[in-house]
Design an enzyme around this catalytic site. Sequence first.
Site, PDB file in Angstrom:
ATOM      1  CB  SER A 109      -0.944  -0.038   1.209  1.00 19.71           C
ATOM      2  OG  SER A 109      -2.012   0.862   1.060  1.00 19.71           O
ATOM      3  CG  HIS A 261      -5.494  -2.930   0.549  1.00 21.95           C
ATOM      4  ND1 HIS A 261      -4.919  -2.498  -0.634  1.00 21.95           N
ATOM      5  CD2 HIS A 261      -4.890  -2.209   1.543  1.00 21.95           C
ATOM      6  CE1 HIS A 261      -4.023  -1.548  -0.370  1.00 21.95           C
ATOM      7  NE2 HIS A 261      -3.991  -1.372   0.929  1.00 21.95           N
TER       8      HIS A 261
END
Length: 294
Positions: A109, A261
């Site tokens: 991320s 994610h």
Amino acid sequence: MALDEKHIYSPGYRINVNNVQIYYEYFDHEDPDAKVVVLVHGFLSSTVSFRKLLPYLTKSYKVVSLDLPGFGQSEKSTSFIYKLSNYGQLIIDFLDKLNIQNAILIGHSMGGQISMHAAKKSPKRIEKLILLGCCSYVKRASRSLIACSYLPLFTWGMRNWIQRKDVKENLLSVLHDSKLVTDEMIESYKKPISELAFTDSLIRLLRHREGDMCSQDLNQIQQPVLMLWGKEDKVMPVKTGYRLKHDLPNAELIIYEKCGHLLMEEKPQEICSEIKRFIEQGITQGTAFQQETS
């Protein structure tokens, strides 16, 4: 059978880098020539996010995992400028401190964006990049929000928001498989953000964080890049991965079905297999394909 991450242990170390106390974990390897892999976590996270990768990575490589300034067990510095480019430079200076001449960065991320900054700053030092659900094309906070952050009650409001934040709900939003969310997992992710000083670091990040790299900057990253993405990623949709692949000259994209994610929690064995293949064999130019895993 999956390896048990509890079998991997590092007591943790602290080192001063650019007047900031950095917490890191180091896992040596019996092969002195084993490559060095550095793990860079994402927003609202810490070294804990890589716990399931460690049992696999440490079998083949020397592994270093660090908490970025303001996160985890690293210093909540009031002097560090919380820009992504500064984080990238800190990674390079951190490698200097540990006398690591060449490294492969694995960034999740926001940690992926930071890793790209480090690679751009030191192309000979950073051999390859592995980006997991990489944060990309996010713009800087609005001027009005930054201005509000200087108001007396803003810190109080931010602290209240963090304290009210439901860690379980947040984990459910970044995972496809809700069964992975356990009390132990919730506690592991909750602890690093419970410190009062964390709020001040978060506000400084809000003020300092510049926008993500533009296409022109991404074009300058010449290292081989492996991008791993969850098809059900709600934080960084998979279309972001395709756009990033287009802007990076030497990138490969692999998309995992039934994955969100937080790939490291959902597909540790699968992505470690791809990481090892990428490190040892290079990449297939211009590849993008979907891989379904159970």
